[in-house]
Structures are given as structure tokens and as C-alpha cells.
Design a protein around this motif. Structure first.
Motif, PDB file in Angstrom:
ATOM      1  N   UNK A 287      45.207  53.883  58.814  1.00 39.60           N
ATOM      2  CA  UNK A 287      45.176  52.657  59.609  1.00 39.60           C
ATOM      3  C   UNK A 287      45.599  51.498  58.728  1.00 39.60           C
ATOM      4  N   UNK A 288      46.030  50.420  59.360  1.00 37.02           N
ATOM      5  CA  UNK A 288      46.438  49.244  58.585  1.00 37.02           C
ATOM      6  C   UNK A 288      45.252  48.641  57.835  1.00 37.02           C
ATOM      7  N   UNK A 289      44.091  48.647  58.455  1.00 35.69           N
ATOM      8  CA  UNK A 289      42.915  48.103  57.780  1.00 35.69           C
ATOM      9  C   UNK A 289      42.603  48.908  56.515  1.00 35.69           C
ATOM     10  N   UNK A 290      42.663  50.216  56.639  1.00 37.27           N
ATOM     11  CA  UNK A 290      42.420  51.072  55.482  1.00 37.27           C
ATOM     12  C   UNK A 290      43.472  50.824  54.397  1.00 37.27           C
ATOM     13  N   UNK A 291      44.723  50.684  54.809  1.00 35.69           N
ATOM     14  CA  UNK A 291      45.796  50.390  53.855  1.00 35.69           C
ATOM     15  C   UNK A 291      45.513  49.085  53.113  1.00 35.69           C
ATOM     16  N   UNK A 292      45.146  48.042  53.863  1.00 39.94           N
ATOM     17  CA  UNK A 292      44.872  46.756  53.223  1.00 39.94           C
ATOM     18  C   UNK A 292      43.741  46.874  52.195  1.00 39.94           C
ATOM     19  N   UNK A 293      42.762  47.731  52.508  1.00 41.51           N
ATOM     20  CA  UNK A 293      41.627  47.893  51.595  1.00 41.51           C
ATOM     21  C   UNK A 293      42.010  48.582  50.286  1.00 41.51           C
ATOM     22  N   UNK A 294      43.106  49.334  50.295  1.00 42.90           N
ATOM     23  CA  UNK A 294      43.499  50.048  49.078  1.00 42.90           C
ATOM     24  C   UNK A 294      43.903  49.093  47.954  1.00 42.90           C
ATOM     25  N   UNK A 295      44.449  47.959  48.308  1.00 41.42           N
ATOM     26  CA  UNK A 295      44.967  47.055  47.264  1.00 41.42           C
ATOM     27  C   UNK A 295      43.836  46.525  46.389  1.00 41.42           C
ATOM     28  N   UNK A 296      42.801  45.866  46.966  1.00 37.25           N
ATOM     29  CA  UNK A 296      41.696  45.443  46.097  1.00 37.25           C
ATOM     30  C   UNK A 296      40.930  46.614  45.494  1.00 37.25           C
ATOM     31  N   UNK A 297      40.900  47.766  46.196  1.00 32.92           N
ATOM     32  CA  UNK A 297      40.226  48.937  45.617  1.00 32.92           C
ATOM     33  C   UNK A 297      40.872  49.329  44.295  1.00 32.92           C
ATOM     34  N   UNK A 298      42.211  49.389  44.292  1.00 36.21           N
ATOM     35  CA  UNK A 298      42.918  49.742  43.063  1.00 36.21           C
ATOM     36  C   UNK A 298      42.745  48.707  41.965  1.00 36.21           C
ATOM     37  N   UNK A 299      42.743  47.441  42.344  1.00 33.43           N
ATOM     38  CA  UNK A 299      42.587  46.373  41.348  1.00 33.43           C
ATOM     39  C   UNK A 299      41.188  46.381  40.756  1.00 33.43           C
ATOM     40  N   UNK A 300      40.174  46.542  41.590  1.00 38.37           N
ATOM     41  CA  UNK A 300      38.802  46.572  41.091  1.00 38.37           C
ATOM     42  C   UNK A 300      38.583  47.774  40.181  1.00 38.37           C
ATOM     43  N   UNK A 301      39.158  48.912  40.565  1.00 33.45           N
ATOM     44  CA  UNK A 301      39.024  50.106  39.743  1.00 33.45           C
ATOM     45  C   UNK A 301      39.656  49.875  38.369  1.00 33.45           C
ATOM     46  N   UNK A 302      40.855  49.284  38.361  1.00 35.27           N
ATOM     47  CA  UNK A 302      41.538  49.029  37.093  1.00 35.27           C
ATOM     48  C   UNK A 302      40.737  48.082  36.211  1.00 35.27           C
ATOM     49  N   UNK A 406      47.965  48.975  34.251  1.00 33.68           N
ATOM     50  CA  UNK A 406      49.136  49.002  35.140  1.00 33.68           C
ATOM     51  C   UNK A 406      48.987  47.973  36.255  1.00 33.68           C
ATOM     52  N   UNK A 407      47.931  48.126  37.049  1.00 31.52           N
ATOM     53  CA  UNK A 407      47.689  47.242  38.192  1.00 31.52           C
ATOM     54  C   UNK A 407      46.791  46.109  37.735  1.00 31.52           C
ATOM     55  N   UNK A 408      47.338  44.883  37.822  1.00 31.19           N
ATOM     56  CA  UNK A 408      46.671  43.746  37.214  1.00 31.19           C
ATOM     57  C   UNK A 408      46.383  42.686  38.280  1.00 31.19           C
ATOM     58  N   UNK A 409      45.095  42.462  38.552  1.00 36.03           N
ATOM     59  CA  UNK A 409      44.732  41.366  39.438  1.00 36.03           C
ATOM     60  C   UNK A 409      45.329  40.070  38.884  1.00 36.03           C
ATOM     61  N   UNK A 410      45.793  39.177  39.752  1.00 36.62           N
ATOM     62  CA  UNK A 410      46.519  37.988  39.298  1.00 36.62           C
ATOM     63  C   UNK A 410      45.697  37.136  38.339  1.00 36.62           C
ATOM     64  N   UNK A 411      44.369  37.152  38.505  1.00 38.70           N
ATOM     65  CA  UNK A 411      43.556  36.334  37.606  1.00 38.70           C
ATOM     66  C   UNK A 411      43.620  36.819  36.159  1.00 38.70           C
ATOM     67  N   UNK A 412      44.088  38.045  35.923  1.00 42.51           N
ATOM     68  CA  UNK A 412      44.214  38.527  34.554  1.00 42.51           C
ATOM     69  C   UNK A 412      45.280  37.768  33.783  1.00 42.51           C
ATOM     70  N   UNK A 413      46.380  37.438  34.461  1.00 41.99           N
ATOM     71  CA  UNK A 413      47.516  36.810  33.774  1.00 41.99           C
ATOM     72  C   UNK A 413      47.671  35.329  34.094  1.00 41.99           C
ATOM     73  N   UNK A 414      46.975  34.847  35.126  1.00 42.62           N
ATOM     74  CA  UNK A 414      47.138  33.448  35.542  1.00 42.62           C
ATOM     75  C   UNK A 414      45.774  32.821  35.799  1.00 42.62           C
ATOM     76  N   UNK A 424      43.626  39.047  46.917  1.00 43.29           N
ATOM     77  CA  UNK A 424      43.382  40.493  46.830  1.00 43.29           C
ATOM     78  C   UNK A 424      44.492  41.324  47.457  1.00 43.29           C
ATOM     79  N   UNK A 425      45.629  40.685  47.785  1.00 45.85           N
ATOM     80  CA  UNK A 425      46.725  41.446  48.390  1.00 45.85           C
ATOM     81  C   UNK A 425      48.040  41.278  47.630  1.00 45.85           C
ATOM     82  N   UNK A 426      47.952  40.747  46.410  1.00 53.28           N
ATOM     83  CA  UNK A 426      49.089  40.677  45.493  1.00 53.28           C
ATOM     84  C   UNK A 426      48.570  41.052  44.114  1.00 53.28           C
ATOM     85  N   UNK A 427      49.470  41.518  43.249  1.00 61.81           N
ATOM     86  CA  UNK A 427      49.041  41.878  41.900  1.00 61.81           C
ATOM     87  C   UNK A 427      50.275  42.019  41.009  1.00 61.81           C
ATOM     88  N   UNK A 428      50.054  42.085  39.715  1.00 63.97           N
ATOM     89  CA  UNK A 428      51.117  42.371  38.764  1.00 63.97           C
ATOM     90  C   UNK A 428      51.120  43.869  38.477  1.00 63.97           C
TER      91      UNK A 428
END
Length: 624
Positions: A287-302, A406-414, A424-428
């Protein structure tokens, strides 16, 4: 530092941890000046991340499940015939036969009657193979019998509950499957003995360790009193994935240093990065909702210090897009096609690019043919992934050698730009490429379907999301993106320049994911290939994005062994001086057997200006 189930509370009154049990809990405070510094300290405490083979950063094809060895080999063959790059194919469960033989680490399913030939056929096409293994065993298996005699199996209920494959589970025929005591070093030895003899010696390349939580069904309070080698299950429950994954890593390392360990696993625990583990987010819904949730999930995990993460591209449970169970209709359904393409674009910029799921065929040729928008969009992203392999592999060295991510939440670099703190829907991806996945439907209605694991496996009562809609995937759409302040940005596709610190509107089509490159970036681009090591990197393009000074280290080694731990690798430092408009390719550092002694670089500025240079290991400069 505590392995039992723990309640974390964070509100205006308190921040606290309440643990069910523990002889002692250690707390660590890590001040690293920035997020990278904190992650470096986490890894200093819990373990560094070893290098993965180059091929694992290519494209992986998987599904639940290929039902014969001929089907496995045929998928690889079709990719080669179509000229679509592929490096990994995954065999999911039930190659062992029925549920009473669960995870036998033996090919008793008659449709896999010659596994040695299957693996050799895959290797002959320059692809690699991973296979599903579990933390539990059926009562008719050899590992079960040996572990049971030694009291090394737990008694709580796990998956699968029934010996029959029907759904829901028929408890008239209980499976008798039991989880093994991964805390026990002797049990881990036994686990590897059967895995090595039954599968690894055949030439298997990687492991897909499923149910590493482990699955714990029909939970009862007394289950937590189950005795393990290290005390009650209540006391050490959360560390189970660390122990079972670590057992496979340590044993394979002891057997050979010629093949790097790669483990795809469903669960992780702090420190698991030291065991060659890539954690995926589990059986998520399509689902689109599940897809959207993957982005912050990956960033938080990293941000927890574990750099390798991915999700099932397209989601796991996609049956609600089908006309009937397990047919071709979902891959022809525009609602699913749009979701799949956008998820694949996100997956292109994950540490692992792996298409997987049940209900729906995921191979590219199921989505149409060349010249059609959905097929072409998929092909474009797989091709982009391979062109970026020199960038990705050099980033992997930064991860292993310099504690990067690899996956870097924007607050890491900026961090100075407060507006990015909660984005939570963009990253480096690495230090240079900003990724802004399109995570809302643009061409089709979003089908809101709630899918749980129980509902997902129910083949008869699937809620349908099929909608008859007229779709023109060639139509241009637009999306808004915020570009962090403090730097210039270049559109990856058009090279259009933007000032940071503002929101922009990006025009897109189905085959375009918004990507932006930070000024000062140097991105090496590799050749077009069908698999990661098909061609040497003897003529790389260096894309240089002016506007700021920049540095990049091009890393190379033998691509799949542990000789790099003994210093067998090379680094080529590359720097851009913005004031003098000069690119310097520094002296090569290090050596390894078979390294490229001479090569060519084509340097391309973002305005299209190009210059070529021959390189033999000594410093050379290019002036623009």
C-alpha cells in the motif's frame, strides 16, 4: 545494555527504561559532536561493519517462492536474454519439502532434485544465489533430532503451526516445528554443521535468514520462562537475532576467507552490523501508506548504527491488486504498476536493491515489454543502479572503514537547517545524492487496504483494490521538494541549478525520481553491464558538480574476499578546487592482486564540458 523486553517512556514527566528482568543494566552516553560521530562510537562499542561483495550491491530478483530449480534458472536466463542487469536470485522456503521437514537444510522437494546443478547453472550465467534458512526445525529433520536429544529446542509455538500448507492453519495436524537455542554455542555448531554440509558446500553464495526474531505465536506468559543457555527467555529474548545471525557469520568466516558473508535477515539487534547482516523490514503490505513508512523506517534503522537495510520492493502482500490468487493480473493493474515503480525507485537508493513479495509476479518481463512505460521505467532504474556501482562501492568502504552510513537523514549533513530536522521523506544516499521518492499516487487512486499478516495469507477472503481507471503513464506530473540550506543543488537529470533553503516544484514522469546532487560532489559512473563485475572500471566517468570544493575517494579491491582486511585494496583520492576550477586525481594508495595499473577518466562538469585524462597511479590534474 540489556536484552530483555523493555518499556521505553519519554514524555514531559520522565524519560525512563523499565525492564522485565535483568541482573544489571549498563547505560552509555555517547557524545560524537554530530550524528556520524555518535554512530562511530556505537560501532566502536558494538562492532564494525565488514565489507560486502560488490555483486550484492547489484539487482536482486526474488519472490515467494520459485517452485522448482528450473524456474530459478529460467528467471536468470530471461534476464540475460533481455539484457537486464541481475546479480542475485533468491530461493524462498519449501525447497526442503513439506512442513514436517521444515528448514531441513536439505533439498527433499522433488522439484529441487539436483541443487548442485541449479547453483552451477546460476553461476554459469554470472549470477549469485541466496537461499532461505530459518531458526526453527521440523520434527522429521536431522537437525531437530540432534538438537532435541541435547535439550536445545524451545517449546513455545512458532511458524508454521500446521504440518499442512492450507490457510488458516489446521491444528488437527500440528507441525511440531520448534525454535533452536541460538544462545548455546554447541547448538550454533550443530546448526552450521547441517547448513554447511547440506547447502554451503554446494556453492551457495548468501543466506536469507528468516524469522530471526524468532516467530513466537499463541504467546503465553510461561513461554518467557523457557530456559535458554544464557538464562530465561525473558532475560535474553531481544538478542536472539544477534545470536543466530552471528552463529552463521562466525562459522562461515572460520571455513573460508574467499567468500564474504552476506546475510539478509528479518530482525536486528544493536551490534548485528558486525555479522555481515542486512536487515529488511519484513512482510509489509503493498500500500502507499506502507511504502511511505519505509522511508523513515530505513533512516531510523541507519541512525542506530546498522548501515545495511532494505524493504520488499513493491511490498510483500499485494494480492488485493490481483483478479485471482497468484496470477499475472496485478502486474498488469495500473494501480499496482505505479506503486511498484515508485517503490523500485526508492529501492534503487537503498543499500540493497531487492524485489520480493507474494501474490504477484515481480520479474520485469511480467510488467510488459521494452517500449512500454512501466517496463522502461523499471529498466531505467536497474540500469542507473549499475552505473552508480563505483559510487556505491566506495561508499561501502566509507561505511566499513570510516563508520559512515548509506541512508542519511537530512539532519546528519544539514544540522544547521532546522527545517530538515523532521523531514522524513527525503534523505541523502551517501554524501552527495539527495533522494526524494515520490510516495503518493499521481496517476491512479490510492487504494486504501489494511493488510495484516493473517489477512495477507488468506487466499480466499482478499479485499480487492482493483479499480478500472484510464491511465496515461506518459503524462507529466509534478511534486514539491525541499532542498537543504547551505549549499547549491543540481538536478541529477537536467543539471538545473537551485539554491538551497527553499522548496521547489519538480516536474516528473513515471520514470523519474527526484534526485539532487550537492555542489562540490564528485560521482564516479561505471560502464553499462549485465552483472557487477562484467567489465573492469578502466574507463570511468567522473561527474563533477561545481560551486564548492569537494573530495571523493575511489575505492577498489578484489570485490569478494577478506584480503582487504590485510591491506589488499587501493584508494584514489579525487578533489575539486572550485576557485581554480581544477580537478586533481591524486596518487593511488595501496595495491592488490589484479588491480588496474592504467586507466582513463573522462571528467564531466555539470554544464556538459568534458576532458579525458590517462591515469597510471601518479597524481594528475585537469583544469577547466
Amino acid at each position: 545494555d540489556n536484552y530483555s523486553p523493555t518499556l521505553f517512556t519519554d514524555n514531559e514527566v520522565e524519560t525512563s527504561f523499565r525492564s522485565e528482568v535483568g541482573d544489571c543494566v549498563d547505560y552509555y552516553f555517547m557524545y560524537g559532536k554530530n550524528a556520524d560521530g555518535v554512530i562511530a562510537q556505537v560501532r566502536s562499542l558494538t562492532g564494525q561493519a565488514p565489507m560486502f561483495p560488490l555483486w550484492t550491491y547489484g539487482y536482486w530478483q526474488s519472490k515467494e517462492r520459485y517452485k522448482s530449480q528450473e524456474e530459478v534458472v529460467d528467471v536468470v536466463r530471461k534476464y540475460r536474454e533481455l539484457g537486464i542487469p541481475l546479480d542475485g536470485i533468491i530461493q524462498d522456503w519449501q525447497y526442503w519439502g513439506h512442513n514436517y521437514l521444515w528448514n531441513a537444510m536439505d533439498f527433499q522437494n522433488p522439484t529441487f532434485n539436483n541443487p548442485q546443478k541449479m547453483i552451477e547453472d546460476v553461476h554459469a550465467m554470472n549470477a549469485h544465489m541466496a537461499i532461505s534458512i530459518w531458526s526453527s526445525f521440523g520434527p522429521m529433520t536431522k537437525p531437530y533430532r540432534e538438537l532435541d536429544k541435547k535439550g536445545m529446542l524451545f517449546n513455545f509455538t512458532t511458524w508454521p503451526q500446521s504440518g499442512l500448507e492450507s490457510w488458516p492453519p489446521n491444528m488437527e495436524y500440528p507441525s511440531g516445528v520448534r525454535v533452536y537455542d541460538a544462545y548455546n554455542p554447541e547448538a550454533r555448531d550443530i546448526y552450521w554443521k547441517y547448513l554447511n554440509d547440506g547447502i554451503f558446500k554446494l556453492g551457495m553464495d548468501a543466506w536469507w535468514m528468516d524469522s530471526t526474531e524468532p516467530d513466537h505465536l499463541d504467546w503465553k506468559p510461561e513461554d518467557m520462562d523457557t530456559k535458554t543457555y544464557l538464562g530465561s527467555f525473558r532475560k535474553v529474548r531481544n538478542a536472539y537475532p544477534l545470536m543466530t545471525v552471528g552463529g552463521v557469520y562466525d562459522h562461515q568466516r572460520a571455513v573460508t576467507s574467499d567468500k564474504r558473508v552476506f546475510i539478509l535477515t528479518r530482525s536486528g539487534f544493536l551490534g548485528q552490523q558486525r555479522y555481515g547482516a542486512n536487515v529488511w523490514s519484513g512482510d509489509v503490505a503493498s500500500t502507499w501508506e506502507s511504502f511511505r513508512n519505509q522511508i523513515p523506517a530505513g533512516l531510523n534503522f541507519s541512525l542506530c548504527g546498522m548501515p545495511h537495510w532494505n524493504s520488499d520492493i513493491g511490498g510483500f502482500f499485494a494480492g488485493h491488486y490481483n483478479e485471482s490468487w497468484n496470477d499475472d493480473s496485478a502486474s498488469k493493474n495500473p494501480l499496482y504498476q505505479e506503486l511498484y515503480v515508485r517503490w523500485l525507485q526508492f529501492g534503487t537508493f537503498n543499500p540493497m536493491m531487492r524485489s520480493h513479495g507474494t501474490d504477484v509476479y515481480r520479474e520485469i518481463y511480467k510488467f510488459g515489454k521494452k517500449g512500454e512505460p512501466v517496463y522502461d521505467a523499471i529498466e531505467k532504474m536497474i540500469g542507473l543502479r549499475y552505473s552508480l556501482l563505483p559510487y556505491i562501492y566506495s561508499t561501502s568502504w566509507e561505511v566499513s572503514n570510516r563508520q559512515s552510513s548509506f541512508m542519511r537523514a537530512l539532519m546528519m549533513d544539514f544540522v544547521d537547517d532546522r527545517k530538515v530536522w523532521d523531514i522524513n521523506d527525503e534523505y541523502m544516499f551517501g554524501k552527495s545524492i539527495l533522494v526524494a521518492p515520490i510516495a503518493h499516487a499521481q496517476y491512479t487512486p490510492e487504494a486504501v487496504v489494511k493488510v495484516s499478516e493473517e489477512e495477507g495469507w488468506n487466499r480466499d477472503g482478499v479485499k480487492k483494490a482493483k479499480t478500472d481507471v484510464a491511465v496515461d503513464f506518459m503524462e507529466t506530473k509534478s511534486t514539491k521538494i525541499y532542498l537543504p540550506a547551505g549549499t547549491l543543488w543540481y538536478d541529477f537529470w537536467t543539471n538545473e541549478k537551485h539554491e538551497g533553503g527553499k522548496e521547489i516544484t519538480k516536474e516528473t514522469t513515471l520514470d523519474v525520481i527526484p534526485l539532487y546532487v550537492k555542489a562540490g560532489s564528485i560521482i564516479p559512473v561505471g560502464p553499462q553491464v549485465q552483472y557487477a563485475t562484467e567489465k573492469p572500471w578502466d574507463h570511468l566517468e567522473l561527474k563533477v558538480y561545481a560551486g564548492a570544493n569537494g573530495n571523493f575517494i575511489l575505492y577498489e579491491d578484489e570485490f569478494d574476499n577478506y584480503n582487504y582486511e590485510k591491506g589488499a585494496y587501493t584508494e584514489i583520492p579525487i578533489s575539486w578546487n572550485n576557485a581554480s576550477r581544477k580537478l586533481t586525481i591524486g596518487a593511488r594508495k595501496g595495491t592488490y592482486e589484479g588491480m588496474l595499473k592504467n586507466r582513463k577518466f573522462t571528467v564531466t562538469l555539470q554544464d556538459g564540458t568534458q576532458k579525458s585524462v590517462d591515469y597510471s597511479g601518479k597524481a594528475v590534474s585537469v583544469k577547466f
